[in-house]
Enzyme design. Structure first.
Site, PDB file in Angstrom:
ATOM      1  CG  HIS A 147       0.525   6.163  -0.681  1.00 49.38           C
ATOM      2  ND1 HIS A 147      -0.537   6.639  -1.428  1.00 49.38           N
ATOM      3  CD2 HIS A 147      -0.024   5.586   0.430  1.00 49.38           C
ATOM      4  CE1 HIS A 147      -1.673   6.353  -0.802  1.00 49.38           C
ATOM      5  NE2 HIS A 147      -1.386   5.714   0.324  1.00 49.38           N
ATOM      6  CG  HIS A 155      -1.796   1.188   1.334  1.00 52.60           C
ATOM      7  ND1 HIS A 155      -3.092   1.197   0.861  1.00 52.60           N
ATOM      8  CD2 HIS A 155      -1.579   2.434   1.854  1.00 52.60           C
ATOM      9  CE1 HIS A 155      -3.634   2.387   1.070  1.00 52.60           C
ATOM     10  NE2 HIS A 155      -2.732   3.156   1.677  1.00 52.60           N
ATOM     11  CD  GLU A 156       1.622   3.650   3.663  1.00 55.90           C
ATOM     12  OE1 GLU A 156       1.921   4.703   3.053  1.00 55.90           O
ATOM     13  OE2 GLU A 156       0.563   3.525   4.303  1.00 55.90           O
TER      14      GLU A 156
END
Length: 420
Positions: free
Chosen positions: A22, A18-19
Site C-alpha cells: 500500500h 502487505h502494508e
C-alpha cells in the site's frame, strides 16, 4: 518462547509486506502517507522519516497505512480562530499554531478571516490591534501544531481522493498482491535450499518407524513396480499406495545396480473426509534455479486454489464457522509447525501470506476487497459514492469483522484449552 518469537516474526512479516505494498504504490501516486503502522492500539515504538511516521503498536493483529484524505479526524482552521504563524526563509507559513501559542513567542498571532489549506494554500486574518486584513502564502508542507504535536497539511493534490481511479485501485490492490509475491519468494527460497520435488520414481527421505523404513527401503532406491504394476513417476507410486491402505504390496526396486523386492503394508491415514494409504516417504528432490522459480509459482497457485476452495465450502455450508481459526488458533498451529523445523515454518508462513491476501480481496466492507468493490461501482456509474456513506459502510463492516474475530477466537480457546 520460541513459538512466540516465531509467531511474532511470521505475523509481523505478513502485515509488514502487505502494508508496504500500500505504502509504495500510494507514495508513487503522490499521496501523502501520514503513518505506516504494524499493529493497533497504543504506540510502542515510532520514528519519522520524511513525511511518514513509522510505528509499532501494542496489539499485533494487523496494520494500516494512514493516507491523507482518509484521516478519521481532520484539524480545521475556521474563521474566528486565533492562530500563530511561523514563517520559513521565503516568507511562507511553515507552521500554524492552533493552541498553546504562548509557547511560541516568535509566532505572529492573527484572528483568522479565511483559510484555504487544500487548493490555493493561503490564510488571511487580522493581527491584534491592526485593522488591516493580511493574507499569507502557506507552504505545501506546512504543519498544524496542536498540543505540541505537528500534523502536515494535505493539499488536495496529495489526498487519496484526488488521484485517478487506476492510481487508487493500484494503491489498494498492492497490499494483497505483496502477500502473493511474498509467498512466491518463500517457496522459491525453499526450492533453492531444499530442492524441488522430482517426478522420478525414486525414494526421497524416509520417516523413521514408518512402513517403508521398517521394510528396509532406503533413500535413493528407484522403484520399478508396485505389486506388479510398472511405475514411471513418483505420482504413479503415490497413487497406487494411496489406493491400498493396510494391504500388503510388493515393491520392486533397484539399488546399486541390483534389483530387489520387499513387502510393505501402507498405514491407514484419514483427515475425516479422505482415507488413503501412506508408507512414510518424501518425494525425491532436485536443486536448480529455474526449477525453484517454477516450484515457487506452482506452489503459490496450488495453495491459492486450495484456500479459495475452502472458502467456497464455507460459503456453501460444507464447512462451519467452528472450522475457522483466529489469532489463537493460528498461534496453536504455528506451535505445532515450529516443532517440525524451520523449513516447514517458512512454508507455513507462505501459506498464511496467501490466506491473508485472499481474505483481504473478499468484497467485504473494511477490507481491501470492499474498497475495490466501491471503486468498481464508481467505474460503472462514472462518479464516486459519497465518502460519508462509504465510511459508514466500512465502519459497520469493521465492527462486524471484529465481532467475527471474537467469536472465532472464543471457539479457538474452547477447542484448544477446554476440549476433552
Amino acid at each position: 518462547m520460541n513459538t512466540i518469537i516465531a509467531f511474532v516474526i511470521i505475523f509481523g512479516a505478513l502485515v509488514f509486506f502487505h502494508e508496504l505494498g500500500h505504502l509504495v504504490l500510494a507514495k508513487r501516486a503522490g499521496i501523502l502517507c501520514r503513518e505506516f503502522a504494524i499493529g493497533f492500539g497504543p504506540k510502542v515504538f515510532s520514528f519519522k522519516k520524511n513525511e511518514t511516521v513509522y510505528t509499532i503498536r501494542l496489539l499485533p493483529i494487523g496494520g494500516f497505512v494512514r493516507m491523507a484524505g482518509d484521516d478519521p479526524e481532520v484539524i480545521e482552521v475556521k474563521p474566528g480562530y486565533h492562530v500563530g504563524l511561523i514563517f520559513n526563509h521565503n516568507g511562507e507559513v511553515a507552521k500554524l499554531i492552533i493552541n498553546n501559542k504562548d509557547k511560541y513567542p516568535d509566532a505572529k498571532i492573527i484572528e483568522v478571516e479565511q483559510a484555504d489549506l487544500e487548493k490555493q494554500l493561503w490564510i488571511s486574518g487580522y493581527e491584534q490591534d491592526n485593522d488591516s486584513l493580511e493574507r499569507f502564502k502557506v507552504h505545501e508542507k506546512a504543519s498544524l501544531v496542536v498540543d505540541g504535536s505537528e500534523t502536515q497539511i494535505a493539499p488536495y493534490n496529495r489526498q487519496f481522493g484526488s488521484k485517478t481511479l487506476s492510481q487508487r485501485t493500484l494503491a489498494i490492490l498492492a497490499g494483497p498482491v505483496m502477500n502473493f509475491l511474498l509467498a512466491f519468494v518463500v517457496f522459491f527460497l525453499l526450492g533453492l535450499i531444499q530442492g524441488t520435488p522430482s517426478e522420478e520414481p525414486r525414494l526421497g527421505e524416509l520417516v523413521s518407524g514408518k512402513p517403508a523404513a521398517e521394510a528396509g527401503l532406503k533413500e535413493g532406491d528407484v522403484i520399478k513396480s508396485v505389486d506388479g504394476i510398472a511405475v514411471d513417476s513418483w505420482q504413479d507410486i503415490v497413487q497406487i499406495i494411496q489406493q491400498h491402505p493396510e494391504e500388503e504390496l510388493v515393491l520392486t526396486f533397484e539399488r546399486a545396480g541390483s534389483t530387489n523386492q520387499v513387502e510393505v503394508v501402507p498405514d491407514l491415514e484419514s483427515d475425516g473426509t479422505i482415507t488413503k494409504g501412506v508408507i512414510g516417504v518424501y518425494p525425491p528432490f532436485e536443486k536448480g534455479f529455474v526449477s525453484s522459480i517454477v516450484h515457487g509459482a506452482t506452489d503459490t497457485v496450488y495453495w491459492t486454489k486450495t484456500i479459495i476452495t475452502g472458502l467456497g465450502k464455507l460459503i456453501t455450508g460444507q464447512f462451519s464457522i467452528d472450522m475457522l481459526s483466529g489469532p489463537v488458533g493460528i498461534y496453536d498451529a504455528t506451535d505445532e509447525v515450529a516443532q517440525t523445523g524451520v523449513y516447514n515454518l517458512m512454508r507455513w508462513g507462505a501459506i498464511l501470506s496467501i490466506n491473508l491476501g485472499i481474505i483481504n480481496l473478499l468484497p467485504l466492507p473494511a477490507l481491501d476487497g470492499g474498497r475495490l468493490m466501491f471503486f468498481a461501482v464508481e467505474a460503472v456509474r462514472g462518479k464516486p459514492i459519497d465518502r460519508q456513506k462509504e465510511g459508514i459502510v466500512h465502519f459497520i463492516g469493521f465492527a462486524l469483522l471484529m465481532l467475527l474475530m471474537l467469536v472465532v477466537t472464543w471457539n479457538d480457546i474452547q477447542r484448544i484449552f477446554f476440549s476433552s
